[in-house]
Design an enzyme around this catalytic site. Structure first.
Site, PDB file in Angstrom:
ATOM      1  N   ARG A 235       0.858  -1.179   0.000  1.00 22.42           N
ATOM      2  CA  ARG A 235       0.000   0.000   0.000  1.00 22.42           C
ATOM      3  C   ARG A 235       0.894   1.229   0.000  1.00 22.42           C
ATOM      4  O   ARG A 235       1.930   1.261   0.660  1.00 22.42           O
ATOM      5  CB  ARG A 235      -0.927   0.023   1.231  1.00 22.42           C
ATOM      6  CG  ARG A 235      -2.097  -0.963   1.156  1.00 22.42           C
ATOM      7  CD  ARG A 235      -3.118  -0.537   0.116  1.00 22.42           C
ATOM      8  NE  ARG A 235      -4.282  -1.410   0.062  1.00 22.42           N
ATOM      9  CZ  ARG A 235      -4.410  -2.439  -0.768  1.00 22.42           C
ATOM     10  NH1 ARG A 235      -3.419  -2.738  -1.607  1.00 22.42           N
ATOM     11  NH2 ARG A 235      -5.519  -3.172  -0.766  1.00 22.42           N
ATOM     12  N   GLU A 264      -4.097   7.838  -5.062  1.00 17.92           N
ATOM     13  CA  GLU A 264      -4.297   7.192  -6.370  1.00 17.92           C
ATOM     14  C   GLU A 264      -5.643   7.614  -6.952  1.00 17.92           C
ATOM     15  O   GLU A 264      -6.634   7.642  -6.210  1.00 17.92           O
ATOM     16  CB  GLU A 264      -4.247   5.668  -6.214  1.00 17.92           C
ATOM     17  CG  GLU A 264      -2.896   5.171  -5.741  1.00 17.92           C
ATOM     18  CD  GLU A 264      -2.890   3.675  -5.457  1.00 17.92           C
ATOM     19  OE1 GLU A 264      -1.800   3.123  -5.228  1.00 17.92           O
ATOM     20  OE2 GLU A 264      -3.975   3.049  -5.452  1.00 17.92           O
ATOM     21  N   HIS A 283      -0.721   0.609 -10.026  1.00 19.46           N
ATOM     22  CA  HIS A 283      -1.481  -0.326  -9.188  1.00 19.46           C
ATOM     23  C   HIS A 283      -2.033  -1.488 -10.024  1.00 19.46           C
ATOM     24  O   HIS A 283      -3.236  -1.788 -10.011  1.00 19.46           O
ATOM     25  CB  HIS A 283      -2.616   0.385  -8.457  1.00 19.46           C
ATOM     26  CG  HIS A 283      -3.000  -0.277  -7.172  1.00 19.46           C
ATOM     27  ND1 HIS A 283      -3.265   0.413  -6.018  1.00 19.46           N
ATOM     28  CD2 HIS A 283      -3.156  -1.598  -6.856  1.00 19.46           C
ATOM     29  CE1 HIS A 283      -3.585  -0.436  -5.052  1.00 19.46           C
ATOM     30  NE2 HIS A 283      -3.533  -1.668  -5.537  1.00 19.46           N
TER      31      HIS A 283
END
Length: 316
Positions: A235, A264, A283
């Site tokens: 993360r 994000e 991601h």
């Protein structure tokens, strides 16, 4: 039941993964990426919400008059106020271990690219460098074997263990720091300080919580080996991004590769944009099609178990 899938755009691209399977459970509202205002305005309508990264906090939960179930298209659940959900009798289930192989694969994609200089050599060839070479083999970028290098893994859940297995296949040494005691004679369990001091590669595979938030900061990077390589597929919040920027630009780290950021999509002002010895992917470590198909299967199994009165993968 009325069901909201809150962020379909995070699960499928160009309809490569149909989400019609959820219609068996009731009326489904498919939202590409629901806004917070729309969620707050409509959450009272839903019996069930399925989401990936949509934030469902206290403000949302307190308006969710009918909501009994939140199903996550993810292993991590830091986007859900778990305590508030529990107070309101809402069951929250995640999808653990679905992305183990994919994330471990991407971790080693970063490692292999860094130590074999694949991208650099490809750019050299595509720009005509090999055509101008007087010899058959051009050694313009240093490369290294993984054999006997030490990888430090923080967190030893399913992904951490898979990364260790791959590392052992490359004849690497594996150090592990975990807050939960484990048994594995193939690796060495050490303190975080020893891991940082001894590892050539450092790769966290831990959840984001009060213990791990900004774990990798100025002090942690200073403890690492000069020239170490840092990876983050966990993360974004486990890193202080300014401190990573400083460690890269000072030469303390030989490079880094990250798949996640604290905000994000990437903020236009993100300090890490454009750093030359840093690879950033958006991601995507979890996202191969096979992995997403497995994810849908786990989420539907979780719903079946909940409706059968025997919920599984419940987040507490």
């Amino acid at each position: 039941m009325k069901i909201l899938i809150a962020d379909c755009a995070t699960l499928t691209q160009n309809d490569d993964l149909p989400l019609t399977v959820f219609k068996q459970y009731g009326e489904v509202v498919y939202n590409l990426n629901i806004s917070r205002d729309e969620l707050l305005d409509t959450v009272h309508e839903y019996d069930m919400i399925l989401c990936n990264k949509t934030i469902i906090d206290k403000a949302v939960i307190e308006k969710a008059e009918k909501l009994k179930y939140i199903g996550l298209f993810a292993t991590g659940y830091n986007n859900i106020d778990i305590a508030c959900a529990r107070e309101h009798g809402i069951t929250v289930c995640n999808a653990g271990s679905y992305s183990t192989s994919a994330v471990a694969q991407q971790t080693f994609a970063y490692i292999l690219n860094h130590y074999s200089a694949v991208n650099k050599y490809n750019d050299f060839v595509q720009n005509g460098g090999w055509q101008q070479s007087p010899t058959f083999s051009v050694l313009c970028y240093p490369t290294d074997e993984l054999k006997d290098k030490t990888i430090g893994i923080i967190g030893y859940g399913s992904i951490g263990r898979r990364v260790a297995e791959i590392a052992l296949a490359f004849e690497m040494k594996v150090l592990v720091y975990t807050r939960t005691p484990k048994n594995d004679d193939r690796v060495k369990f050490v303190s975080l300080d020893e891991l940082l001091r001894e590892s050539d590669i450092v790769s966290p595979h831990c959840p984001l919580n009060e213990h791990s938030r900004e774990m990798f900061n100025k002090e942690a990077f200073a403890k690492m080996k000069d020239g170490a390589f840092f990876i983050n597929t966990a993360r974004g919040g486990v890193i202080n991004e300014q401190d990573l920027f400083d460690a890269l630009n000072s030469g303390k780290l030989s490079g880094a590769a990250i798949d996640v950021l604290s905000e994000e999509p990437m903020n236009k002002a993100c300090v890490l944009k454009g750093v030359p010895n840093l690879i950033i992917t958006p991601h995507t470590a979890w996202a191969p099609l096979e992995t997403r198909k497995r994810l849908i299967g786990i989420v539907t199994d979780n719903i079946d178990a909940f409706l059968d009165g025997k919920p599984k993968n419940v987040v507490f």
